[in-house]
Design a protein around this motif. Structure first.
Motif, PDB file in Angstrom:
ATOM      1  N   THR A   1       0.814  -1.220   0.000  1.00 34.26           N
ATOM      2  CA  THR A   1       0.000   0.000   0.000  1.00 34.26           C
ATOM      3  C   THR A   1       0.850   1.273   0.000  1.00 34.26           C
ATOM      4  OG1 THR A   1      -0.077  -0.073   2.407  1.00 34.26           O
ATOM      5  CG2 THR A   1      -1.877  -1.171   1.234  1.00 34.26           C
TER       6      THR A   1
ATOM      7  N   MET B   1      -5.642  -2.194   0.075  1.00 32.79           N
ATOM      8  CA  MET B   1      -5.841  -2.854   1.376  1.00 32.79           C
ATOM      9  C   MET B   1      -4.632  -3.738   1.659  1.00 32.79           C
ATOM     10  SD  MET B   1      -8.758  -5.672   0.307  1.00 32.79           S
ATOM     11  CE  MET B   1      -9.543  -4.709  -1.000  1.00 32.79           C
ATOM     12  N   GLY B   2      -4.385  -3.970   2.944  1.00 32.45           N
ATOM     13  CA  GLY B   2      -3.320  -4.884   3.302  1.00 32.45           C
ATOM     14  C   GLY B   2      -2.072  -4.193   3.804  1.00 32.45           C
ATOM     15  N   PRO B   3      -0.928  -4.855   3.725  1.00 37.68           N
ATOM     16  CA  PRO B   3       0.297  -4.396   4.396  1.00 37.68           C
ATOM     17  C   PRO B   3       1.040  -3.310   3.612  1.00 37.68           C
ATOM     18  CG  PRO B   3       0.696  -6.492   3.303  1.00 37.68           C
ATOM     19  CD  PRO B   3      -0.765  -6.187   3.115  1.00 37.68           C
ATOM     20  N   ALA B   4       1.738  -2.478   4.357  1.00 35.50           N
ATOM     21  CA  ALA B   4       2.533  -1.403   3.761  1.00 35.50           C
ATOM     22  C   ALA B   4       3.773  -1.930   3.045  1.00 35.50           C
ATOM     23  CB  ALA B   4       2.946  -0.418   4.850  1.00 35.50           C
ATOM     24  N   SER B   5       4.226  -3.108   3.434  1.00 34.39           N
ATOM     25  CA  SER B   5       5.330  -3.751   2.724  1.00 34.39           C
ATOM     26  C   SER B   5       5.183  -5.253   2.943  1.00 34.39           C
ATOM     27  CB  SER B   5       6.686  -3.265   3.234  1.00 34.39           C
ATOM     28  OG  SER B   5       6.870  -3.681   4.580  1.00 34.39           O
ATOM     29  N   ILE B   6       5.844  -6.050   2.114  1.00 31.68           N
ATOM     30  CA  ILE B   6       5.659  -7.504   2.154  1.00 31.68           C
ATOM     31  C   ILE B   6       6.987  -8.151   2.511  1.00 31.68           C
ATOM     32  CG2 ILE B   6       5.007  -9.527   0.781  1.00 31.68           C
ATOM     33  CD1 ILE B   6       3.100  -7.670  -0.766  1.00 31.68           C
TER      34      ILE B   6
ATOM     35  N   ASP C   1       2.466 -11.242   5.573  1.00 31.09           N
ATOM     36  CA  ASP C   1       2.241 -10.053   4.731  1.00 31.09           C
ATOM     37  C   ASP C   1       1.817 -10.469   3.327  1.00 31.09           C
ATOM     38  OD1 ASP C   1       3.108  -8.352   6.785  1.00 31.09           O
ATOM     39  OD2 ASP C   1       5.150  -8.191   5.994  1.00 31.09           O
TER      40      ASP C   1
END
Lengths: 236, 236, 236, 236, 236, 236
Positions: free
Chosen positions: E10, E39-44, E49
């Motif tokens: 995101t 939607m979801g995590p700022a980084s993977i 994540d």
């Protein structure tokens, strides 16, 4: 249910270690009986020893609901599956499969360097070669394992640091009583195959499952046996 | 040079077939001595039979420059390599490797369907699984192979037509004398492992090569052996 | 029987080394004729050299009972098998297969580092990748191999100590005369592919076997060839 | 940018088909030049033909920003990569990789049954063997492919129904102009390697990428070449 | 044509880097639209994540001719292929395949050590495990990649010297703008998956190819979805 | 000990079947709690469904000593292992491993044909591809499995006769209550993954083992999550 845990070597002191490890994990309805092979080598440290431990293993395959073969080479496993009414599990097999549930990769810590190739053979046969990061030998003879915890622990610590493994598999039945202490000390799961195989057999029996016996694992055909192995003859 | 060809079962009639096949191909300077195992099963048709043929094989590993193990399961191969001063070759191993020089793929024609899995095990171990197109069983018991040429030939013809194979490997030492006739009849190379293994051992001896024995295949360590297998003890 | 040993490069001095190695092991009834390619590169040290050595190899595939391709890249092997009436064996192929009979793993000691990938290609194709522990380069050009025994021996010694291998495969036809001395010095079997391939061809001929030629390895179809390669045309 | 598309056989009519397929997909800034090999076989239908097409391919590797080798055996690919300043892509390689983006498995539809083994070789080398469901031959000679659309379509339809594949790879450069029609007819993506390879080379050039040339794919070393292949000598 | 490049995390700043990389290589007729997951995590940086980035990816799969999933774990690739009308390509997939055209082996340089296992998973799934020499982590968090060029370059240099690789694959979309500089600096091709995937999608669309959708990759069946994921329900 | 068995779909009726199967095999000291996912698809029959079932699975990973993921695609397994304090086992994983103890090969009988590829993916990931003889689909939708015993039994019988398998693995949690009846009817062991996974988790807990969490499976790093998935944010 009755689970027979067969020590393929003839050293009763090792059978005692094995029996403790199996009993420690067995469920309340499970009786564990550990037996010492009545023929063959005092310890298994070569292909020669292993091949000659097999008759002693096979002589014990009767009278129980399931069987554990408690030597890390899993000697006689296929033949025992043909013979047995219930499931048969080897400790290398059980330990490697258990490790597969605990992460991506495991390292095996075994006794003498000359057994490393056999451990890889088994990893390959069981489909676990891709999970096996390394097989390490601590160069401790099988019958001295009981007093070599320090050397084994050192090799486990090296595995944790260098091998990128998520679990460690102990490569000798004689190491059975070290697993809990090493798990605590190393910070990675350390797996004893005796416990793993005992629970695996117990689980298979609980599910009502035994070796499929319609084809390759059908009972051996009756035929004449001669010489010192004549007692193994299966009568027609 | 002296090559000992060990028949792992106790049936002397099969040893005679094996000896002829080995002598037919051996070079002028090579003496072939075929021996019949002195203990264990009359034929090898299960994991149980195979495991119990191993002591009889190992009892014969001495006194020659090289050894052939003349049963398609290659029983006791690793252990024999530890024991022997010279090279040791199994007939499944030799036949599959020979097939690899004759095209891209081979089919194995074996005896009973229950041995198919073992043939795949060996193909896999020897790195030949990708070359092995199929393992076919003609459902002839080992001791009836000598009088079942028709059933074996039929299976070979089916292999030639259906399997896309370039060669056929005969999956039983008892089929040794069929290879030449079947090669002529089928139009594809049909390989007998007894001949292939005898020549392979002869070649290795000619080159001065034997099993590398610094690590895994070092001689077995001396230790106590008990029970009916006590004679296998290697003294310190 | 007559075995033709083809040196795929155009350097006659290397052919002499190859011929000696082949004759040293051939049986009494076997005539070995070594020939030098009449076109292409003076040595084979790249994919480019190897590809351009193939026509010279194929030009020699006639007039014998079997053929050895005496360059460790096995150039033109598949094409030669289509052409030849008898068996054709490459020296990399023969050496790797021979190593498989001598233990679990081998290391290849080759010339230049840029050929390492090709050695792995071959190990993979022959099903020997799992047996191949490592491919080591001693960074000696092919035409200097004859005077570089010291560098080659050093690499072999390192292999014995570091690679966990049971055998060593020499990765260049020009190293053929080093195998016996290195075997003695290193304490592990050191394999020369020229000897191995010569004996393998001899064995296949003895067994009456040649490439299966009903499908992929059938003789090439006749068709027009043009330009400098027109002499390779197979007339209808 | 200039992309040279090399037809490894000497049949100009096939070059015309290839050129059309390449030009149809090339981007506006890309010039496609298709060339016909000036030496070797009129069509490639055996290992022998393929081996002898390689010099003609290598003779064309200069003067462009990137190269396509437009025969489904990818003849001379490694050698061309050593020679070329820009990227080199084979059509089998490009088609199989493209198929991998379109689903789990593909079937190859090729010309003669004798080339099936070569297609598997390539699938294996490129890491695509697990994606390759089957290699089917329609038994149409290479130079009759242009007039055999019906037989090829039939084989593609069988693949769609029987092989569980998500895509079909056309196994001959001469089939290049069939891909679009067959895609529409079959309802599965049908891939022409000429288009796929042209676009792959164009993409690599766009990204500024070429073969890594520090090691195995460094330029060939200069050395003497003799005989009809002397023109291939790379001067020092 | 319109290619949608989906950033599965995101963080809009990373989308900007990705968009530049994609636009830099797209052809004149191609419109690139990069979107940030909603939607979801700022980084993977973990399996957790990655799993939770998938809904955000799937929400973006509509409205274009083809799709790029611009995170090196290729999250949601199979599901996106079921949904999409046009081709879908992940950046790990595209980069590894591109590397396969540039030599024999590549090394991946990724962010955190805990993602190394996932990179191997993908190499294995794509058939590239044999080409993958090593996966190296520079231990830089995903969102600091933009300012960590020095650490990344260092790891690439080590790869070039120690790994025997012919190419380097950058293991994070956030590294997209480093590829050209690193290629120049290292002397080996350094591959950015965003560029590779964009061109791969463009090529597939140019050839008129999309995922085969008759079986495994058919559109998902309609059925009720509940809870926060109810908007993903596909109506009957 | 408390084992939580998570049904990844939202259909409570299937959870009831699952719970019965788990409780039937759990030991006396084990409490089984089956829970139904609170978000996502009503059944899992595509990659899309499976991907979107993962958040619902992860939402349930807390509050127990160990976890079973009770859908044959093992959705979210790696992520759940990062989250959980205790061991996590998928039912496909457990069933395939259990089958490996019961013979050489197993066949999977699954629901829809479109899920066959996913079953192979898992067999491959778990090292079981060589043991997996075939994956058969009975083309019964997941939510109709309860009333389709006849079709499932038919497929199992075909497997027993045609596939050369020693065991059968049921490929859907909804088939859990069929295993015992089918084992009796077919004459081969038929394995339900729910029972197998429950016992596997129980065994791992009994041995004091959980996922190795020092590297890849360490707890996920805290970071911002947004949109409908914001509740999954792990606070710093």
């Amino acid at each position: 249910m009755l689970i027979k845990v067969v020590n393929p070597n003839t050293t009763a002191a090792m059978t005692a270690v094995i029996e403790r490890a199996a009993r420690d994990v067995a469920g309340p309805g499970t009786t564990v009986r550990a037996v010492t092979s009545r023929m063959g080598p005092a310890s298994i440290e070569s292909h020669y020893d292993e091949a000659l431990s097999v008759p002693g293993v096979l002589a014990e395959i009767s009278g129980a609901d399931g069987y554990v073969i408690a030597c890390f080479g899993d000697p006689g496993l296929d033949a025992a599956r043909e013979l047995a009414e219930g499931p048969v599990v080897g400790i290398a097999e059980a330990a490697m499969h258990a490790a597969a549930f605990l992460g991506r990769g495991f390292t095996v810590v075994t006794t003498l360097g000359r057994t490393v190739g056999r451990a890889w053979d088994l990893a390959d046969r069981y489909g676990m070669a891709r999970h096996c990061r390394r097989v390490r030998a601590c160069e401790v003879p099988v019958l001295e394992v009981a007093v070599a915890e320090k050397a084994i622990a050192k090799e486990c610590r090296s595995a944790a640091v260098q091998d990128g493994c998520d679990a460690i598999v102990l490569g000798c039945a004689g190491m059975a009583d070290l697993a809990a202490r090493l798990t605590a000390e190393i910070g990675l799961p350390v797996i004893d195959g005796v416990a793993a195989a005992t629970l695996q057999v117990q689980s298979l029996i609980t599910m009502g499952l035994r070796t499929g016996s319609r084809q390759e694992y059908a009972p051996p055909l009756p035929k004449p046996y001669t010489g010192p192995l004549a007692p193994f003859e299966i009568p027609a």
